[in-house]
Every structure is written in structure tokens, then in C-alpha cells.
Design a protein around this motif. Structure first.
Motif, PDB file in Angstrom:
ATOM      1  N   GLY A 195       0.831  -1.215   0.000  1.00 36.89           N
ATOM      2  CA  GLY A 195       0.000   0.000   0.000  1.00 36.89           C
ATOM      3  C   GLY A 195       0.859   1.256   0.000  1.00 36.89           C
ATOM      4  O   GLY A 195       0.652   2.174  -0.801  1.00 36.89           O
ATOM      5  N   VAL A 196       1.827   1.287   0.887  1.00 39.68           N
ATOM      6  CA  VAL A 196       2.735   2.436   0.948  1.00 39.68           C
ATOM      7  C   VAL A 196       3.529   2.528  -0.358  1.00 39.68           C
ATOM      8  O   VAL A 196       3.678   3.605  -0.945  1.00 39.68           O
ATOM      9  N   GLY A 197       3.992   1.380  -0.815  1.00 38.82           N
ATOM     10  CA  GLY A 197       4.763   1.340  -2.063  1.00 38.82           C
ATOM     11  C   GLY A 197       3.960   1.872  -3.244  1.00 38.82           C
ATOM     12  O   GLY A 197       4.497   2.515  -4.131  1.00 38.82           O
ATOM     13  N   ALA A 198       2.662   1.595  -3.233  1.00 40.36           N
ATOM     14  CA  ALA A 198       1.805   2.039  -4.338  1.00 40.36           C
ATOM     15  C   ALA A 198       1.804   3.563  -4.429  1.00 40.36           C
ATOM     16  O   ALA A 198       1.922   4.139  -5.510  1.00 40.36           O
ATOM     17  N   ILE A 199       1.689   4.204  -3.284  1.00 44.11           N
ATOM     18  CA  ILE A 199       1.674   5.669  -3.252  1.00 44.11           C
ATOM     19  C   ILE A 199       3.036   6.221  -3.692  1.00 44.11           C
ATOM     20  O   ILE A 199       3.132   7.105  -4.541  1.00 44.11           O
ATOM     21  N   VAL A 200       4.062   5.663  -3.091  1.00 43.77           N
ATOM     22  CA  VAL A 200       5.411   6.140  -3.388  1.00 43.77           C
ATOM     23  C   VAL A 200       5.737   5.957  -4.871  1.00 43.77           C
ATOM     24  O   VAL A 200       6.247   6.861  -5.532  1.00 43.77           O
ATOM     25  N   PHE A 201       5.401   4.801  -5.384  1.00 41.22           N
ATOM     26  CA  PHE A 201       5.767   4.521  -6.772  1.00 41.22           C
ATOM     27  C   PHE A 201       4.984   5.403  -7.738  1.00 41.22           C
ATOM     28  O   PHE A 201       5.533   5.933  -8.697  1.00 41.22           O
ATOM     29  N   TYR A 202       3.708   5.543  -7.467  1.00 40.14           N
ATOM     30  CA  TYR A 202       2.865   6.390  -8.328  1.00 40.14           C
ATOM     31  C   TYR A 202       3.455   7.796  -8.364  1.00 40.14           C
ATOM     32  O   TYR A 202       3.575   8.418  -9.412  1.00 40.14           O
ATOM     33  N   TYR A 203       3.839   8.254  -7.191  1.00 41.29           N
ATOM     34  CA  TYR A 203       4.395   9.593  -7.103  1.00 41.29           C
ATOM     35  C   TYR A 203       5.745   9.688  -7.832  1.00 41.29           C
ATOM     36  O   TYR A 203       5.968  10.600  -8.624  1.00 41.29           O
ATOM     37  N   LEU A 204       6.609   8.746  -7.557  1.00 43.91           N
ATOM     38  CA  LEU A 204       7.980   8.857  -8.087  1.00 43.91           C
ATOM     39  C   LEU A 204       8.125   8.441  -9.544  1.00 43.91           C
ATOM     40  O   LEU A 204       9.180   8.637 -10.133  1.00 43.91           O
ATOM     41  N   SER A 205       7.092   7.863 -10.134  1.00 43.69           N
ATOM     42  CA  SER A 205       7.277   7.490 -11.536  1.00 43.69           C
ATOM     43  C   SER A 205       7.062   8.691 -12.468  1.00 43.69           C
ATOM     44  O   SER A 205       7.230   8.580 -13.668  1.00 43.69           O
ATOM     45  N   ASN A 206       6.712   9.821 -11.902  1.00 43.59           N
ATOM     46  CA  ASN A 206       6.590  11.047 -12.701  1.00 43.59           C
ATOM     47  C   ASN A 206       7.805  11.949 -12.496  1.00 43.59           C
ATOM     48  O   ASN A 206       8.358  11.979 -11.401  1.00 43.59           O
ATOM     49  N   ASN A 207       8.142  12.697 -13.528  1.00 45.64           N
ATOM     50  CA  ASN A 207       9.186  13.712 -13.366  1.00 45.64           C
ATOM     51  C   ASN A 207       8.818  14.594 -12.195  1.00 45.64           C
ATOM     52  O   ASN A 207       7.665  14.981 -12.058  1.00 45.64           O
ATOM     53  N   ARG A 208       9.825  14.924 -11.389  1.00 44.17           N
ATOM     54  CA  ARG A 208       9.473  15.631 -10.154  1.00 44.17           C
ATOM     55  C   ARG A 208       8.805  16.984 -10.389  1.00 44.17           C
ATOM     56  O   ARG A 208       8.020  17.441  -9.577  1.00 44.17           O
ATOM     57  N   MET A 209       9.093  17.645 -11.490  1.00 41.89           N
ATOM     58  CA  MET A 209       8.511  18.965 -11.709  1.00 41.89           C
ATOM     59  C   MET A 209       7.058  18.918 -12.185  1.00 41.89           C
ATOM     60  O   MET A 209       6.361  19.923 -12.214  1.00 41.89           O
ATOM     61  N   LYS A 210       6.612  17.740 -12.554  1.00 42.13           N
ATOM     62  CA  LYS A 210       5.249  17.626 -13.067  1.00 42.13           C
ATOM     63  C   LYS A 210       4.228  17.754 -11.923  1.00 42.13           C
ATOM     64  O   LYS A 210       4.455  17.244 -10.829  1.00 42.13           O
ATOM     65  N   ASP A 211       3.129  18.427 -12.187  1.00 37.28           N
ATOM     66  CA  ASP A 211       2.053  18.475 -11.194  1.00 37.28           C
ATOM     67  C   ASP A 211       1.312  17.141 -11.250  1.00 37.28           C
ATOM     68  O   ASP A 211       0.963  16.669 -12.320  1.00 37.28           O
ATOM     69  N   ILE A 212       1.092  16.562 -10.078  1.00 36.35           N
ATOM     70  CA  ILE A 212       0.545  15.210 -10.063  1.00 36.35           C
ATOM     71  C   ILE A 212      -0.861  15.174  -9.500  1.00 36.35           C
ATOM     72  O   ILE A 212      -1.163  15.786  -8.481  1.00 36.35           O
ATOM     73  N   ASN A 213      -1.717  14.466 -10.192  1.00 37.91           N
ATOM     74  CA  ASN A 213      -3.054  14.209  -9.673  1.00 37.91           C
ATOM     75  C   ASN A 213      -3.144  12.718  -9.340  1.00 37.91           C
ATOM     76  O   ASN A 213      -3.029  11.872 -10.214  1.00 37.91           O
ATOM     77  N   PHE A 214      -3.324  12.431  -8.064  1.00 41.60           N
ATOM     78  CA  PHE A 214      -3.444  11.035  -7.654  1.00 41.60           C
ATOM     79  C   PHE A 214      -4.820  10.506  -8.030  1.00 41.60           C
ATOM     80  O   PHE A 214      -5.832  11.053  -7.590  1.00 41.60           O
ATOM     81  N   VAL A 215      -4.855   9.480  -8.821  1.00 40.71           N
ATOM     82  CA  VAL A 215      -6.117   8.776  -9.017  1.00 40.71           C
ATOM     83  C   VAL A 215      -5.919   7.463  -8.269  1.00 40.71           C
ATOM     84  O   VAL A 215      -5.165   6.592  -8.693  1.00 40.71           O
ATOM     85  N   MET A 216      -6.549   7.386  -7.110  1.00 41.66           N
ATOM     86  CA  MET A 216      -6.219   6.292  -6.197  1.00 41.66           C
ATOM     87  C   MET A 216      -6.376   4.919  -6.838  1.00 41.66           C
ATOM     88  O   MET A 216      -5.553   4.042  -6.652  1.00 41.66           O
ATOM     89  N   GLU A 217      -7.441   4.762  -7.595  1.00 41.47           N
ATOM     90  CA  GLU A 217      -7.673   3.459  -8.205  1.00 41.47           C
ATOM     91  C   GLU A 217      -6.510   3.053  -9.107  1.00 41.47           C
ATOM     92  O   GLU A 217      -6.111   1.893  -9.128  1.00 41.47           O
ATOM     93  N   ASP A 218      -5.989   4.013  -9.854  1.00 43.28           N
ATOM     94  CA  ASP A 218      -4.852   3.727 -10.733  1.00 43.28           C
ATOM     95  C   ASP A 218      -3.614   3.375  -9.916  1.00 43.28           C
ATOM     96  O   ASP A 218      -2.882   2.439 -10.238  1.00 43.28           O
ATOM     97  N   ALA A 219      -3.387   4.138  -8.854  1.00 42.35           N
ATOM     98  CA  ALA A 219      -2.172   3.927  -8.066  1.00 42.35           C
ATOM     99  C   ALA A 219      -2.169   2.540  -7.425  1.00 42.35           C
ATOM    100  O   ALA A 219      -1.126   1.900  -7.328  1.00 42.35           O
TER     101      ALA A 219
END
Ligand code: ARG
Length: 570
Positions: A421-445
Motif C-alpha cells: 500500500g505504501v509502495g503504491a503511493i510512493v511509486f505512483y508519485y515517483l514514476s513522474n518527473n518531479r517537476m510535473k504536477d501530479i493528480n493522484f487517481v487512487m484506483e490507478d495507483a
């Protein structure tokens, strides 16, 4: 691939020097020109010769033609000249005996490097503001910061992780007033930081109707600055309560800090720096405040002292940087914050330079974009924020439900659901370039399919379960490669050390996250196309076992760099 790139670059350079009179070219330049072709049919490494055309005064096709004939190496099975590209094909011997065996032999140190040996990096990250919510806006600084620390350690730097807690400032005056008016000790003890935030929010709401509360808060903060015993005791307690909470989140992520010296620590270290600014003639008085004029550098002035003489955010950062230089003698000091603070860092970095500190160029700001969840931006102040711990709790719960359906008999499911569960959040976040604005879609993550954390952690577990069936490979037996998926997988695995260097160079953990996806894809292709446990030929089975072990090694090492836990069973 780093080594072979180097070798091939050297051979190419030698041939250029031998064949093109007067040519001046460095091996490093050629090495930097070597590319990975998008498709294996175009070779494993390629030199685009048009880049040499001007300096060698020949057409790309002529250059590639001359070099294709003459560049030779034991690791290369053939060299082709295709439209001015020089394409190199590595042979099986090299892939199996050198690359694959090398990965397994290096094990946990595979990918590590010596670039930073003898050097120190100080990283300032996470740094939440005490008694204010630790919310998803802090996810970036926390996980990017930690990943950068791991990455720097992996390439040999000595790293010092600093949590520069926001443990000082007028908010403590507000907290003290709020607590005395509406707080109950037992409630805060039981409810922790949530209760503190509740009080803080209540203060803001009440102060809207009754602005006199703000004056009270200022007075209490002033008393705190003067060392009032009761206020000091409350302040310490607020920090203590908050830290307990933060540490729970850090534990989930496997993060530890080397120092928790927060803003309050630097209070007595600022006057010396202010004096230095004054002595150097850098301070100007503007409407009663002391500033450093930065117009020449195209920036608004840096505020050092308010009209009432109190210090400001940049003043503290300057004092902290000087202290850290004196304490750790860093070669690099990295600050990870949201991009909203870019100007602040650019300003005080410039001021440090103007003060004559020769280490000013060692200061690095690493910014990142904004985060929203299911399209909703966060509003602080109002209390309408998504806390980091709630985000993780939600992810852990959902993953637990998915796992219950997938694998009802799994032992230790709670712990595994936690790391997935924690990994899912971290990975979803870190798989984007850091400068990109991120919208978490929980189901996808949280999905187990697609390019997600659960998918890559599951792939790691798959490699482990194959190895549980095959047992340890025989590491001395000659390798026998027979399928294109095996070769493709080795080539992907062989790029890890370069990816590590790129991630360090660009301060970009997403390079590792995306590389993990490449490895997972290459392994899953291999897994579906090639029998491993049931391969009839003993040498083939052993080679495939070695490959699976190499995948486990590379994924494991890469996970360690970006806060993903390794679960052998999911
Ligand atoms: N506490 C600050 C915040 O949450 C971040 C501190 C960043 N580090 C620094 N050295 N300024 O906004």
C-alpha cells in the motif's frame, strides 16, 4: 554497459585518430555520443556519425564505413554501417559470461559506484511545520529527499539527512493561546498531532471573528522568545507530540534522519550572519526593514530583518547553511521543497555568494510540482487537507482488500499489505518527473495491473517464487543463451549503473522508477516466453535461474533507492 561503452569508445577513438589525419577527439566525447538504439535489430550500441561529420570533414556514411571495417573487440560480434550510423552488436559470450555473471557476482553492490567517495552531501528534506498538518504536500519532499539520499549513498557519498523541522515562529504563539483557551492535556495526549491541528484550526476560525486573538498570540510568542518557562514547556511538548506522529509515517517509509535540528536551533546563530552582511555593506534599509538588494540579478530583494528587528525565513536558512558547512564540511547541500519556494532559494543562495562564502555553488535546490488527489487541490489553513498518514492508511486498507481476494491464505498479509500500500503511493508519485504536477487517481495507483507499485512489487515476488522452486543456480557453469527475451533482459539489467548515475546527475528519482518498469516488463516477457523451472536442458535451466536471480538483485537494489520494500510473497 558502462564498461563496454568505454571500451568501444576507446577503440573508435583510436581508429579515428589513426585514419583521419589531424583528428582531435577524446574518448569521453565518443562515449557520450554512443546511443542505445530503440530496437535490437539496430544493434546494442550505435554511434551517429553525423555528429562527427564536421570535425572530420567527411560524410557520415564515409565515416561509418571506415570505422565499420576497422573497429573490433572480443565482445562485439558485428559492426554495421547503416545510413551513417555505426551499429554494434554484442555477442552472447559477452552478454552471458561478463554482463549476467557480473550482476550476480556483484549482488547487493551491483549498480553502486565510487563517484562520491570521500565527499559529503547534506540533504534537507521533509521538514514539516510542527503543529501544522503533515499533509500530502509533504509527500514530495519526503520521498524525493529520501531517494536522493539513497542514490547519493549508492554512488559513494557520505550523506547526512536533516529534518529541518518548522519548530519556531508565530504559530507557536497561536498554539499556546489556543491550547490555554480550549485545549485539554489528556485529549492532546490521546489524540496527538490531530488534536493540535484541531486547536490550530480553531484558532484561525475564532481569530476571524475576534482579531484580538492575534495580538494575544504575538504576545505569547514574544514571551516564548524571551524564555518564559511555561511557554517553553508547552512549545517542547507540542514538538514532542508532533514528532511521535511524524516518526510513524517515517517508519512506514523506512526513513531515518541523521539530524532533527529544526529552525529553533538557529536562533542564536543568526546575529553573526546579520553582522557579517552589515560589515560587508550588503544590508539596505527599506521602509524600516533590512534587505539585500538583488535587482542586479533580476530578483526582488531578500528580506533579512523585519521592521521590528525580527528575523525571517531566509535569515535562518543562511545561518543554517553556514552551520552545516562548519559542522559537516559538505561538498554539496541539497534542499528539497515544492517549486513554490524556488525564488526563496535562488535569493538566499545569491546572498551567500555575495557574502563571499566560496562554497555558495555547492548549494542545490531541488524543487517539485504540486499534488492533488482525485482532482482536488488542498487548502491548508482551513483544515481541509489530506494527511499523509490518512493517505497511506487508505492505500493499505484497499490493498489489503485486493490481496484478500487474490491470495486469501497468505501469511503475514497485514504487513505485506502495508508495504504494498505504501509502495503504491510512493511509486505512483515517483514514476513522474518531479517537476510535473501530479493528480493522484487512487484506483490507478493501487491497481495490480499497469505501471504501478503493486505490479513491480509483485514482479519482484514472482522472481522470488521462481527461485524458491529452482534453488540457487550453479554460478560457475557456462551460460547458455538461446532466446531473444533472455538477451533483451540482460541488456536491460546491464543499464542499471548508468541509470543510477543519470538519476544522481538530474536529482531525478523517477529515472529509477521508470527503469524498474523496464526491468519488470523485460522480465515478464522472458517469464512468459521461456520455461525456467521446467526447462529440459540443464544448462538452459541454470542460465535462466541466473537471470531470475539477476532480476531479483537489480529490482531489489533499485527498490532500495526509492523507498519500496522487498516482499518475497504477495
Ligand atoms: N518547513 C518548510 C515548509 O514546510 C520547509 C523547509 C525547507 N527547508 C529549508 N531549509 N528551508 O514549508
Amino acid at each position: 554497459m558502462l564498461k563496454i561503452k568505454q571500451t568501444i569508445a576507446q577503440k573508435i577513438t583510436e581508429q579515428i585518430v589513426a585514419q583521419f589525419s589531424g583528428a582531435e577527439i577524446e574518448t569521453a566525447t565518443i562515449a557520450s555520443m554512443l546511443e542505445y538504439p530503440p530496437d535490437a535489430s539496430m544493434g546494442d550500441l550505435a554511434l551517429p556519425c553525423f555528429k562527427l561529420s564536421r570535425s572530420l570533414r567527411r560524410s557520415p556514411v564515409q565515416i561509418a564505413g571506415a570505422l565499420a571495417e576497422s573497429v573490433k573487440d572480443v565482445s562485439v560480434s558485428r559492426v554495421e554501417n547503416v545510413n551513417g550510423y555505426l551499429n554494434f552488436y554484442l555477442n552472447k559470450e559477452y552478454l552471458g559470461e561478463t554482463l549476467l555473471r557480473g550482476i550476480v557476482r556483484a549482488g547487493e553492490s551491483y549498480g553502486s559506484q565510487t563517484l562520491g567517495e570521500g565527499k559529503t552531501v547534506v540533504l534537507d528534506y521533509s521538514s514539516p511545520n510542527v503543529a501544522k498538518p503533515f499533509h500530502i504536500g509533504h509527500l514530495g519532499t519526503t520521498v524525493i529527499g529520501h531517494a536522493l539520499k539513497k542514490l547519493h549513498e549508492f554512488v559513494g557519498y557520505k550523506c547526512v539527512g536533516i529534518n529541518y523541522l518548522g519548530d519556531w515562529g508565530t504559530q507557536f504563539g497561536k498554539m499556546i493561546v489556543a491550547y490555554r483557551k480550549w485545549g485539554v492535556r489528556e485529549d492532546v495526549e490521546a489524540g496527538g498531532v490531530d488534536k493540535l491541528v484541531e486547536l490550530y484550526v480553531k484558532f484561525h476560525n475564532e481569530a476571524e471573528a475576534n482579531p484580538a486573538l492575534n495580538d494575544e498570540a504575538r504576545a505569547e510568542f514574544h514571551k516564548l522568545e524571551e524564555g518564559d518557562e511555561e511557554n517553553i514547556a508547552l512549545w517542547k511538548w507540542f514538538i514532542e507530540v508532533s514528532l511521535v506522529e511524524y516518526k510513524k509515517t517515517y517508519d512506514l517509509l523506512g526513513i531515518e534522519f541523521d539530524s532533527y535540528k529544526g529552525e529553533s536551533f538557529y536562533t542564536d546563530k543568526m546575529p553573526a550572519q546579520v553582522q557579517k552582511l552589515r560589515d560587508k555593506g550588503l544590508l539596505k534599509i527599506d521602509d524600516g526593514a533590512s534587505i539585500v538588494d538583488l535587482e542586479e540579478y533580476g530578483m526582488p530583494p531578500c528580506l533579512i530583518l523585519k521592521r521590528d528587528g525580527s528575523t525571517l525565513y531566509p535569515t535562518r536558512d543562511i545561518a543554517a547553511a553556514v552551520y552545516r558547512k562548519e559542522t559537516y564540511d559538505f561538498d554539496k547541500a541539497i534542499y528539497v521543497t515544492s517549486a513554490a519556494q524556488c525564488l526563496h532559494f535562488a535569493q538566499w543562495f545569491k546572498v551567500v555568494e555575495m557574502m563571499g562564502y566560496e562554497w555558495a555553488p555547492a548549494l542545490v535546490h531541488v524543487p517539485y510540482g504540486t499534488v492533488s488527489i482525485n482532482g482536488e487541490k488542498l487548502a491548508t489553513r482551513t483544515g481541509n487537507v489530506i494527511l499523509l498518514k490518512d493517505l497511506f492508511a487508505m492505500a493499505i486498507e484497499k490493498v489489503g482488500e485486493i490481496m484478500e481476494q487474490k491470495n486469501p491464505d497468505l501469511k503475514g498479509r497485514r504487513d505485506i499489505a502495508e508495504s504494498v500500500g505504501v509502495g503504491a503511493i510512493v511509486f505512483y508519485y515517483l514514476s513522474n518527473n518531479r517537476m510535473k504536477d501530479i493528480n493522484f487517481v487512487m484506483e490507478d495507483a493501487l491497481s495490480f495491473e499497469g505501471n504501478t507499485g503493486p505490479y513491480v512489487q509483485y514482479t519482484y515476488a514472482r522472481a522470488c517464487s521462481v527461485l524458491a522452486k529452482t534453488g540457487e543456480p550453479n554460478k560457475t557453469q557456462p551460460m547458455k543463451l538461446t532466446a531473444p527475451e533472455e538477451e533483451a533482459l540482460i541488456k536491460t539489467l546491464a543499464r542499471f549503473p548508468e541509470k543510477v548515475l543519470e538519476a544522481v546527475r538530474d536529482y531525478e528519482p523517477s529515472i529509477i522508477a521508470r527503469y524498474i518498469l523496464d526491468v519488470a516488463a523485460a522480465f515478464n516477457r522472458f517469464y512468459h516466453e521461456c520455461k525456467i523451472v521446467s526447462a529440459e536442458d540443464e544448462a538452459i535451466r541454470n542460465t535462466r535461474t541466473m537471470l531470475t536471480l539477476a532480476v531479483k538483485t537489480v529490482l531489489g537494489n533499485a527498490f532500495g533507492l526509492i523507498c519500496l520494500k522487498k516482499e518475497e510473497k504477495i
